[in-house]
Design an enzyme around this catalytic site. Structure first.
Site, PDB file in Angstrom:
ATOM      1  N   ASP A 358      84.689  74.992  49.948  1.00 56.42           N
ATOM      2  CA  ASP A 358      83.310  75.033  49.487  1.00 56.42           C
ATOM      3  C   ASP A 358      83.140  76.372  48.773  1.00 56.42           C
ATOM      4  O   ASP A 358      83.683  77.382  49.217  1.00 56.42           O
ATOM      5  CB  ASP A 358      82.359  74.932  50.676  1.00 56.42           C
ATOM      6  CG  ASP A 358      80.918  75.104  50.252  1.00 56.42           C
ATOM      7  OD1 ASP A 358      80.455  74.293  49.437  1.00 56.42           O
ATOM      8  OD2 ASP A 358      80.272  76.063  50.722  1.00 56.42           O
ATOM      9  N   LYS A 359      82.403  76.399  47.672  1.00 54.45           N
ATOM     10  CA  LYS A 359      82.291  77.647  46.896  1.00 54.45           C
ATOM     11  C   LYS A 359      81.410  78.684  47.585  1.00 54.45           C
ATOM     12  O   LYS A 359      81.868  79.762  47.948  1.00 54.45           O
ATOM     13  CB  LYS A 359      81.742  77.375  45.495  1.00 54.45           C
ATOM     14  CG  LYS A 359      81.590  78.660  44.652  1.00 54.45           C
ATOM     15  CD  LYS A 359      80.894  78.404  43.336  1.00 54.45           C
ATOM     16  CE  LYS A 359      79.380  78.307  43.500  1.00 54.45           C
ATOM     17  NZ  LYS A 359      78.725  79.621  43.764  1.00 54.45           N
ATOM     18  N   THR A 360      80.143  78.330  47.775  1.00 54.85           N
ATOM     19  CA  THR A 360      79.158  79.313  48.222  1.00 54.85           C
ATOM     20  C   THR A 360      79.376  79.713  49.679  1.00 54.85           C
ATOM     21  O   THR A 360      79.396  78.861  50.569  1.00 54.85           O
ATOM     22  CB  THR A 360      77.734  78.766  48.033  1.00 54.85           C
ATOM     23  OG1 THR A 360      77.564  78.368  46.672  1.00 54.85           O
ATOM     24  CG2 THR A 360      76.704  79.820  48.382  1.00 54.85           C
ATOM     25  N   THR A 504      81.308  72.437  44.809  1.00 52.31           N
ATOM     26  CA  THR A 504      80.077  73.218  44.722  1.00 52.31           C
ATOM     27  C   THR A 504      78.919  72.349  44.264  1.00 52.31           C
ATOM     28  O   THR A 504      79.112  71.366  43.545  1.00 52.31           O
ATOM     29  CB  THR A 504      80.241  74.408  43.750  1.00 52.31           C
ATOM     30  OG1 THR A 504      79.011  75.123  43.680  1.00 52.31           O
ATOM     31  CG2 THR A 504      80.614  73.936  42.346  1.00 52.31           C
ATOM     32  N   ASP A 551      81.524  76.667  55.590  1.00 54.64           N
ATOM     33  CA  ASP A 551      80.816  77.581  56.485  1.00 54.64           C
ATOM     34  C   ASP A 551      80.385  76.928  57.794  1.00 54.64           C
ATOM     35  O   ASP A 551      79.789  77.568  58.641  1.00 54.64           O
ATOM     36  CB  ASP A 551      79.604  78.209  55.790  1.00 54.64           C
ATOM     37  CG  ASP A 551      78.554  77.170  55.386  1.00 54.64           C
ATOM     38  OD1 ASP A 551      78.657  76.011  55.837  1.00 54.64           O
ATOM     39  OD2 ASP A 551      77.641  77.516  54.625  1.00 54.64           O
ATOM     40  N   ASP A 555      78.517  72.106  55.532  1.00 56.23           N
ATOM     41  CA  ASP A 555      79.794  71.441  55.291  1.00 56.23           C
ATOM     42  C   ASP A 555      80.278  70.625  56.488  1.00 56.23           C
ATOM     43  O   ASP A 555      81.412  70.147  56.483  1.00 56.23           O
ATOM     44  CB  ASP A 555      80.853  72.493  54.929  1.00 56.23           C
ATOM     45  CG  ASP A 555      80.439  73.335  53.743  1.00 56.23           C
ATOM     46  OD1 ASP A 555      79.970  72.753  52.756  1.00 56.23           O
ATOM     47  OD2 ASP A 555      80.566  74.567  53.810  1.00 56.23           O
TER      48      ASP A 555
END
Length: 662
Positions: A358-360, A504, A551, A555
């Protein structure tokens, strides 16, 4: 501090294990001392060392008396183990040792009291001695593997300095402090339990807990972990968690569960050990009848070969092969902030073909930083644009507002602040109506955006436009800060032959820029949280073994869908139910470390299984006497040496895990 979560049971287990080590040590030394007269007066030993002059009438009865004491006292753990294993219908190592020493004892007794043959008393006592020594060494190795947990528990200090309501403080036992109590933590002291700083600033050493080598700066509002060391500043903190709810207690409990859980590899080893037990008994009977049928050596010789076969085939090392590796790997990982909740998933980590990030908050910090500021008004500098925007955003809790106000202060009077839903914020600053708006809100107003601003936005930056009295005076462009370790983590994963993928919810421009900066093989943009699990499933349908890294909050469905779910940056919240592996630090390189540790752990398991069972291929035929014609024979005592040696080698090989770095 007493760790309430399972503390009673774990303390009982530790005490029981300690008593067993002491018991085997005592039985070994007593049995060894009792063995001396047996060896001195045994005809074979006496003849070899020319001690025949020490013999006397009736000495064989004296030998039998000492051998009887050794059989019942030294052999008791194996005899009682035989009963337990047969009661559970799971014959194993204790069964084989008990059968071997019992056959030797009762046959020797029969010979002493009239049966034709040669007694096996010296073989019996040396076999008991060596088996006790092997168990003592093995149990010390197991205790060493679990010692890391004891060291973690010792990190909690006994006392805390609690602030009194009327001022001053008192030193109290950590067991007496409660949630919301305020405590003082001075330089050099350990943090007594999880807390949040309410006054002061300091650097914290939490390397013993999270594996983070650098000191971590902590200021007002930051959490501190119980057991970490306050480095340089005196701070006041409010207690947030006690007992079993603390980070350290949860780590200890996770490690205990992981060490106690039986993986698929362990189940395979258990089945192999049971089959080896049956093969040993069957092989012993075949050896006995073969020597009786095809040799003139006599019953005593045939029985000695049988005992040697049974002893050397003991699956002791096989039963120890996997648990020791599990104990060392889980302790090592916990000390480095890699917490294993699901052992099967951890073992699967060695087979991972693709890692989805996951990006963020995972590849990026999840925090905006200002990358560019443009002024469109000749009367306003870039600093003016930032200052005016900071005045408005000082009243907002939005992530963009926090980024703008983080490094820019203002002295303007701010009134009439209000949120413009989905578009931005507005306030009166020093008599002027100032708005900080999104790109979409500016376009709705029909305002023209400069070509330079458009270029920067197309590169994937987030824009906050600043308006004064409805006129556009500037724009602040922000980036979601990339974690410094992300590109290196992606590079190492690709180096290990894994495909790297990024998910994302951001637009194509942002996703493309971050994907290029970090170096992933593939990315998916504009993916809503509830659709992430579907993307993971689609990637798994390509035939890839997939790890999902996120995180642990938004997710969760994707973490559950993947073959291996890895929650990164859990901080003090280790109770993430959907993750198989929890990484305490917000460091993508820990993903690489946990996969490499899984591979190292599996290699150690395979090595131990081969050693624990493979040596029987050579040793069993020798014990059975296939090379007796060449003068090569393995006595029961020598067989016990080889069997015990294999156990020690398995333990030593497992311990090499902790010698490595991750």
């Amino acid at each position: 501090m007493k760790h309430e979560h399972g503390s009673g049971q774990s303390e009982h287990q530790d005490n029981h294990h300690g008593h067993m080590i002491a018991d085997f040590r005592k039985r070994f030394w007593v049995s060894l001392a009792l063995s001396i007269p047996v060896l001195i007066f045994s005809p074979v030993i006496a003849g070899f060392f020319h001690l025949e002059s020490l013999s006397f009438a009736g000495d064989q009865y004296v030998i039998f008396l000492f051998a009887t004491l050794i059989y019942f006292y030294g052999g008791w753990p194996f005899l009682s183990g035989l009963y337990s294993e047969l009661k559970k219908k799971q014959p194993g190592m204790m069964t084989l040792v008990a059968v071997a020493i019992s056959v030797a004892f009762f046959y020797s007794a029969a010979v002493l009291f009239g049966l034709s043959g040669k007694g096996l008393l010296w073989e019996l006592v040396t076999l008991v001695d060596i088996m006790l020594l092997g168990h003592w060494i093995e149990m010390k190795s197991v205790a060493g593997a679990s010692r890391a947990l004891e060291e973690l528990a010792k990190l909690i200090p006994e006392n805390a300095r609690r602030l009194l309501p009327g001022g001053g403080f008192e030193d109290v036992s950590v067991a007496l402090i409660r949630v919301n109590d305020n405590i003082i933590i001075r330089p050099g002291e350990r943090v007594p339990t999880d807390a949040v700083i309410i006054e002061g600033e300091t650097s914290i050493n939490q390397s013993m807990i999270t594996g983070e080598s650098k000191l971590v700066l902590k200021k007002i509002g930051d959490e501190v972990i119980g057991g970490s060391i306050n480095s340089d500043g005196s701070v006041t903190a409010k207690i947030t968690k006690i007992g079993g709810d603390t980070y350290l207690s949860q780590i200890i409990e996770l490690v205990r569960r992981a060490q106690a859980s039986k993986s698929r590899t362990q189940n395979l080893a258990n089945r192999a050990a049971m089959w080896l037990t049956l093969i040993a008994i069957g092989g012993g009977l075949v050896t006995l009848f073969s020597w009786l049928a095809f040799s003139s050596e006599g019953f005593g010789f045939a029985l000695e070969r049988t005992i040697a076969v049974i002893v050397i085939a003991c699956p002791h090392a096989l039963g120890l092969a996997i648990p020791l590796v599990v104990a060392f790997s889980t302790s090592l990982s916990a000390r480095n902030g890699l917490l294993i909740r699901n052992r099967d998933a951890f073992e699967n980590a060695r087979k991972i073909d693709a890692v989805i990030f996951d990006k963020t908050g995972t590849l990026t910090r999840g925090e905006f930083s200002i990358s560019n500021t443009l002024s469109f008004d000749s009367k306003s500098s870039e600093q003016d644009v930032l200052s005016i925007a900071a005045a408005v955003e000082s009243r907002s809790e939005h992530s963009i507002a926090k980024a703008i106000t983080k490094n820019f202060s203002h002295s303007d009077e701010v009134r009439n602040f209000k949120i413009i839903a989905g578009k931005g914020a507005e306030a009166t600053v020093s008599g002027r109506i100032i708005q900080v708006l999104s790109q979409e809100a500016v376009l709705e107003k029909g305002l023209e955006i400069s070509a330079q601003a458009k270029d920067l936005i197309e590169q994937g930056r987030t824009a906050a436009f600043v308006l004064s009295g409805g006129a556009l005076i500037g724009v602040i462009l922000l980036d979601d800060m990339l974690r410094a370790e992300s590109p290196e983590a992606i590079r190492q994963l690709k180096e290990q032959g894994m495909r790297t993928i990024m998910l994302t919810g951001d637009n194509e421009e942002v996703a493309s820029r971050v994907a290029q900066e970090v170096g992933v093989d593939e990315y998916f943009s504009e993916i809503l949280p509830d659709k992430k699990a579907e993307v993971v499933k689609n990637i798994m349908e390509r035939g890839l073994v997939v790890a999902m890294v996120g995180d642990g909050v938004n997710d969760a469905p994707a973490l559950a869908q993947a073959d291996v779910g890895i929650a990164i940056g859990a901080g003090t919240d280790v109770a993430i139910e959907t993750a198989d592996i929890i990484l305490a630090r917000s460091n993508p390189l820990d993903v690489v470390r946990v996969i490499l540790l899984a591979r190292r752990t599996y290699r150690k398991m395979v090595q131990n299984l081969w050693w624990a069972s493979g040596y029987n291929i050579v040793a069993l035929p020798l014990a059975a006497g296939v090379l007796a014609g060449f003068g090569i024979l393995l006595s029961p005592a020598l067989g016990a040496v080889f069997m015990s040696l294999s156990t020690v080698i398995v333990a030593a090989n497992a311990s090499l895990l902790k010698a490595g770095t991750i």
